[in-house]
Design a protein around this motif. Sequence first.
Motif, PDB file in Angstrom:
ATOM      1  N   PHE A  70       1.139   0.148  -4.658  1.00  0.00           N
ATOM      2  CA  PHE A  70       0.016  -1.011  -5.827  1.00  0.00           C
ATOM      3  C   PHE A  70      -1.362  -1.252  -5.845  1.00  0.00           C
ATOM      4  O   PHE A  70      -1.894  -0.889  -5.029  1.00  0.00           O
ATOM      5  CB  PHE A  70       0.645  -2.119  -5.416  1.00  0.00           C
ATOM      6  N   ASP A  71      -1.949  -1.697  -6.670  1.00  0.00           N
ATOM      7  CA  ASP A  71      -3.113  -1.911  -7.017  1.00  0.00           C
ATOM      8  C   ASP A  71      -3.924  -3.452  -5.815  1.00  0.00           C
ATOM      9  O   ASP A  71      -2.614  -3.602  -5.243  1.00  0.00           O
ATOM     10  CB  ASP A  71      -3.521  -1.783  -8.321  1.00  0.00           C
ATOM     11  N   LEU A  72      -4.853  -3.177  -5.568  1.00  0.00           N
ATOM     12  CA  LEU A  72      -5.816  -4.290  -4.807  1.00  0.00           C
ATOM     13  C   LEU A  72      -5.100  -6.017  -5.574  1.00  0.00           C
ATOM     14  O   LEU A  72      -4.985  -6.813  -3.935  1.00  0.00           O
ATOM     15  CB  LEU A  72      -7.556  -4.805  -5.219  1.00  0.00           C
TER      16      LEU A  72
ATOM     17  N   ASN B 298      11.293  -3.374  -6.098  1.00  0.00           N
ATOM     18  CA  ASN B 298      12.471  -2.527  -7.265  1.00  0.00           C
ATOM     19  C   ASN B 298      13.462  -2.042  -5.565  1.00  0.00           C
ATOM     20  O   ASN B 298      13.506  -0.796  -6.366  1.00  0.00           O
ATOM     21  CB  ASN B 298      11.600  -1.975  -8.201  1.00  0.00           C
TER      22      ASN B 298
ATOM     23  N   LYS C 262       0.552  10.522   8.855  1.00  0.00           N
ATOM     24  CA  LYS C 262      -0.124  11.340   9.687  1.00  0.00           C
ATOM     25  C   LYS C 262       0.494  12.459   9.726  1.00  0.00           C
ATOM     26  O   LYS C 262       2.376  12.293  10.153  1.00  0.00           O
ATOM     27  CB  LYS C 262      -0.075  10.513  11.323  1.00  0.00           C
TER      28      LYS C 262
ATOM     29  N   ILE D 268       2.559  -6.451 -14.332  1.00  0.00           N
ATOM     30  CA  ILE D 268       1.580  -6.717 -13.257  1.00  0.00           C
ATOM     31  C   ILE D 268       0.991  -6.082 -12.265  1.00  0.00           C
ATOM     32  O   ILE D 268       0.114  -5.864 -11.353  1.00  0.00           O
ATOM     33  CB  ILE D 268       1.618  -8.261 -12.757  1.00  0.00           C
ATOM     34  N   PHE D 269       1.653  -5.747 -11.314  1.00  0.00           N
ATOM     35  CA  PHE D 269       1.517  -4.285 -10.189  1.00  0.00           C
ATOM     36  C   PHE D 269       1.269  -3.095 -10.374  1.00  0.00           C
ATOM     37  O   PHE D 269       1.047  -2.083  -9.653  1.00  0.00           O
ATOM     38  CB  PHE D 269       3.324  -4.705  -8.805  1.00  0.00           C
TER      39      PHE D 269
ATOM     40  N   MET E  20       1.056  -1.536   0.003  1.00  0.00           N
ATOM     41  CA  MET E  20       0.161  -0.183  -0.338  1.00  0.00           C
ATOM     42  C   MET E  20       0.619   1.288   0.063  1.00  0.00           C
ATOM     43  O   MET E  20       0.309   2.306  -0.896  1.00  0.00           O
ATOM     44  CB  MET E  20      -0.748  -0.468   1.172  1.00  0.00           C
TER      45      MET E  20
ATOM     46  N   ARG F  60      -6.645   0.644   7.035  1.00  0.00           N
ATOM     47  CA  ARG F  60      -5.260   0.549   6.970  1.00  0.00           C
ATOM     48  C   ARG F  60      -4.268   1.577   7.720  1.00  0.00           C
ATOM     49  O   ARG F  60      -3.207   1.980   8.322  1.00  0.00           O
ATOM     50  CB  ARG F  60      -4.769   1.044   4.788  1.00  0.00           C
ATOM     51  N   ASN F  61      -5.604   2.634   7.520  1.00  0.00           N
ATOM     52  CA  ASN F  61      -5.266   4.371   8.433  1.00  0.00           C
ATOM     53  C   ASN F  61      -4.995   3.975   9.839  1.00  0.00           C
ATOM     54  O   ASN F  61      -4.891   4.780  10.889  1.00  0.00           O
ATOM     55  CB  ASN F  61      -5.982   4.447   7.892  1.00  0.00           C
TER      56      ASN F  61
ATOM     57  N   ILE G  56       9.707  -1.957 -11.922  1.00  0.00           N
ATOM     58  CA  ILE G  56       9.129  -3.103 -10.895  1.00  0.00           C
ATOM     59  C   ILE G  56       8.293  -3.976 -11.376  1.00  0.00           C
ATOM     60  O   ILE G  56       7.425  -3.129 -12.646  1.00  0.00           O
ATOM     61  CB  ILE G  56       7.287  -1.915  -9.769  1.00  0.00           C
TER      62      ILE G  56
ATOM     63  N   GLY H  86      -1.377  -6.364  -6.796  1.00  0.00           N
ATOM     64  CA  GLY H  86      -0.177  -6.462  -5.734  1.00  0.00           C
ATOM     65  C   GLY H  86      -0.260  -6.014  -4.433  1.00  0.00           C
ATOM     66  O   GLY H  86       0.504  -7.144  -3.522  1.00  0.00           O
ATOM     67  N   ILE H  87      -1.733  -5.734  -3.361  1.00  0.00           N
ATOM     68  CA  ILE H  87      -1.451  -6.093  -2.668  1.00  0.00           C
ATOM     69  C   ILE H  87      -1.348  -7.308  -2.075  1.00  0.00           C
ATOM     70  O   ILE H  87      -0.815  -7.835  -1.300  1.00  0.00           O
ATOM     71  CB  ILE H  87      -2.589  -4.895  -1.532  1.00  0.00           C
TER      72      ILE H  87
ATOM     73  N   LEU I 183      11.001  -7.279  -5.665  1.00  0.00           N
ATOM     74  CA  LEU I 183       9.299  -7.177  -6.201  1.00  0.00           C
ATOM     75  C   LEU I 183       8.850  -5.996  -6.000  1.00  0.00           C
ATOM     76  O   LEU I 183       8.056  -4.558  -7.278  1.00  0.00           O
ATOM     77  CB  LEU I 183       7.969  -7.935  -6.001  1.00  0.00           C
TER      78      LEU I 183
ATOM     79  N   LEU J 214      -8.133  -1.638 -11.400  1.00  0.00           N
ATOM     80  CA  LEU J 214      -8.005  -2.055  -9.835  1.00  0.00           C
ATOM     81  C   LEU J 214      -8.238  -0.771  -9.010  1.00  0.00           C
ATOM     82  O   LEU J 214      -6.637   0.596  -9.191  1.00  0.00           O
ATOM     83  CB  LEU J 214      -7.820  -3.318  -9.309  1.00  0.00           C
ATOM     84  N   PRO J 215      -8.912  -0.835  -8.281  1.00  0.00           N
ATOM     85  CA  PRO J 215      -8.535   0.226  -6.665  1.00  0.00           C
ATOM     86  C   PRO J 215      -7.348   0.353  -5.586  1.00  0.00           C
ATOM     87  O   PRO J 215      -6.720  -0.839  -6.023  1.00  0.00           O
ATOM     88  CB  PRO J 215      -9.336   0.250  -5.393  1.00  0.00           C
ATOM     89  N   LEU J 216      -7.173   1.299  -6.043  1.00  0.00           N
ATOM     90  CA  LEU J 216      -5.775   1.448  -4.721  1.00  0.00           C
ATOM     91  C   LEU J 216      -6.144   1.732  -3.814  1.00  0.00           C
ATOM     92  O   LEU J 216      -7.508   2.485  -3.439  1.00  0.00           O
ATOM     93  CB  LEU J 216      -5.235   2.735  -5.120  1.00  0.00           C
ATOM     94  N   PHE J 217      -4.948   1.646  -2.540  1.00  0.00           N
ATOM     95  CA  PHE J 217      -6.003   2.056  -1.567  1.00  0.00           C
ATOM     96  C   PHE J 217      -4.048   3.053  -0.788  1.00  0.00           C
ATOM     97  O   PHE J 217      -2.652   1.622  -0.367  1.00  0.00           O
ATOM     98  CB  PHE J 217      -5.923   0.457  -0.379  1.00  0.00           C
ATOM     99  N   THR J 218      -4.537   4.175  -0.346  1.00  0.00           N
ATOM    100  CA  THR J 218      -3.002   4.896   0.288  1.00  0.00           C
ATOM    101  C   THR J 218      -3.505   4.496   1.238  1.00  0.00           C
ATOM    102  O   THR J 218      -4.846   4.240   1.764  1.00  0.00           O
ATOM    103  CB  THR J 218      -3.205   5.895  -0.847  1.00  0.00           C
ATOM    104  N   VAL J 219      -2.459   4.432   1.961  1.00  0.00           N
ATOM    105  CA  VAL J 219      -1.893   4.931   3.729  1.00  0.00           C
ATOM    106  C   VAL J 219      -2.131   6.542   4.467  1.00  0.00           C
ATOM    107  O   VAL J 219      -1.429   7.276   3.072  1.00  0.00           O
ATOM    108  CB  VAL J 219      -1.053   4.632   3.986  1.00  0.00           C
ATOM    109  N   ILE J 220      -2.705   6.907   4.775  1.00  0.00           N
ATOM    110  CA  ILE J 220      -3.066   8.317   5.406  1.00  0.00           C
ATOM    111  C   ILE J 220      -1.300   8.369   6.032  1.00  0.00           C
ATOM    112  O   ILE J 220      -2.062   7.705   7.392  1.00  0.00           O
ATOM    113  CB  ILE J 220      -4.199   8.612   5.408  1.00  0.00           C
TER     114      ILE J 220
END
Lengths: 205, 205, 205
Positions: free
Chosen positions: A28-30, A139, B204, B144-145, A24, A80-81, B141, A32-33, A137, B196-202
């Motif tokens: 990476f997308d779903l 990199n 702080k 596929i990711f 994350m 994740r947060n 990288i 990749g995660i 993976l 596919l959706p990405l999920f980013t970490v916020i």
Amino acid sequence: MTFFDILDILGTIAFAISGALSAMNRKFDLFGIFIIAFVTSIGGGTLRDVLIGATPVSWMQNTLNLYLISGVTILSIIFRNKLDYLKKSLFLFDTIGLGIFTIIGVEKGIQTELAPIVSVALGAMTGCFGGVIRDILCNEIPVIFRKEIYATASIAGGICFMVLYQLNTPMNIIYISTTLLIIVIRLIVVKYRISLPLFTVITKK
Amino acid sequence: MTFFDILDILGTIAFAISGALSAMNRKFDLFGIFIIAFVTSIGGGTLRDVLIGATPVSWMQNTLNLYLISGVTILSIIFRNKLDYLKKSLFLFDTIGLGIFTIIGVEKGIQTELAPIVSVALGAMTGCFGGVIRDILCNEIPVIFRKEIYATASIAGGICFMVLYQLNTPMNIIYISTTLLIIVIRLIVVKYRISLPLFTVITKK
Amino acid sequence: MTFFDILDILGTIAFAISGALSAMNRKFDLFGIFIIAFVTSIGGGTLRDVLIGATPVSWMQNTLNLYLISGVTILSIIFRNKLDYLKKSLFLFDTIGLGIFTIIGVEKGIQTELAPIVSVALGAMTGCFGGVIRDILCNEIPVIFRKEIYATASIAGGICFMVLYQLNTPMNIIYISTTLLIIVIRLIVVKYRISLPLFTVITKK
């Protein structure tokens, strides 16, 4: 379900969380995660099985871990947060994982009747290789070459395991003391920011 | 020579072309081009065989593919500036390759009596891993990711294969519908730029 | 101890030094230096054994090389600033290593009753793969894709081996002529800065 199995599950969970967080962070997308969570968790055991010829490799024969990793990854994405708050316990889990996977590797080496030094190497590979593949993976230069005495703790634990084993110590005591040793080494190293020496080459001008 | 063999050959050719083009884009020398074409084409099957213990791995026992890849690579080098015109059909070949190699992997898993979920994973690895090694060797990288729902199409195809197989569908119908499903998913995804959706970490502050 | 064993030891030493120097140049810590020396030295043989199913892989069954690599790495660290003077002989050792490891790989292929072309490929992988892993772990494009006709020399040697073998030439003569051929090719290539042709793709504007 033995004490050992429980520790194995804890290690698998910790490595899956660590992989999912890494992926994350790299956006990476779903898919990749999931993949990174997966390889971080099972990479070490897979390398071990391939090198000693224990095929099909273990995650192919015991699918429980696959479901476990999938579930943990989904939870990691949802929360994740929140995981920042868990960071300290995550570090602990990760270290427990390192300890357990090291033990499992050393024991497989003994069962395969490999020499003691080879069993210790097998333990270290089982403990560390998941993180190495994760970094390749993504990199990056594998973290074990850059930070903390990660693998060294694993090797020290493996040597401790072999010594106690040669002395015919009961297995449960071996498991607990090896894991504790690895955890203690890593905690001390991180707390006091100890690192292994660097050796630079002097370039002539 | 069966319908299946012909598809296998098409898949091998497509992956070899894709590898050779990648290597030429990265300005690798003649040897590098051959190696990248080779690993892209046989990487997936090699990982599959190593993990299930089917050794010596298949390209060592059937050398036809080696000659095929060599020939295709030479042609790719000669016609390297014409291949732009082939790009669309290349994309199609590549997708066919993904479909076929997924099927071969799933079927090997079933023959090895692995659990259905493991067979699907084996199919996806057989289909995707060649491209992953190619990208690691090129120090990128893995694609596929980063792009397209490549592996997800492969997994969807693998699940379709397992469901039809459990329902005792004739094998030829399974092959065709699985391949078609993978091709259709990938075409739709690329046409409508679905990702596919990405999920980013916020982080702080 | 045969002539062959001595050459094997020389090859192992040369690759261990080359790995240790690489890691010190990249400022890896003590552990990293050992690991890189280790994988450079045994990587090729490990891949070979895994692909043909000769498990547990050979370094697990013969621990002499592990002690040898450890000792060489320690000496490389101590004398790291003197090694510049050794650079020329190092290059020679490395080439000898490439020659020997190629021979060992080709011979294993013949013993496993693989096709001649496959045995040559196995020899090249045994000779070159250690360096490839070293570079991947250091996050560089593998050197064999960028410089010198490294792998090509190995393949030429492998082909020479197979031709002489088919002609029933005595093994010792095969060993010596193959190694000499690889050394001579590499020396000529480096001296006259020969490199394989590049093929670039013309991008349309």
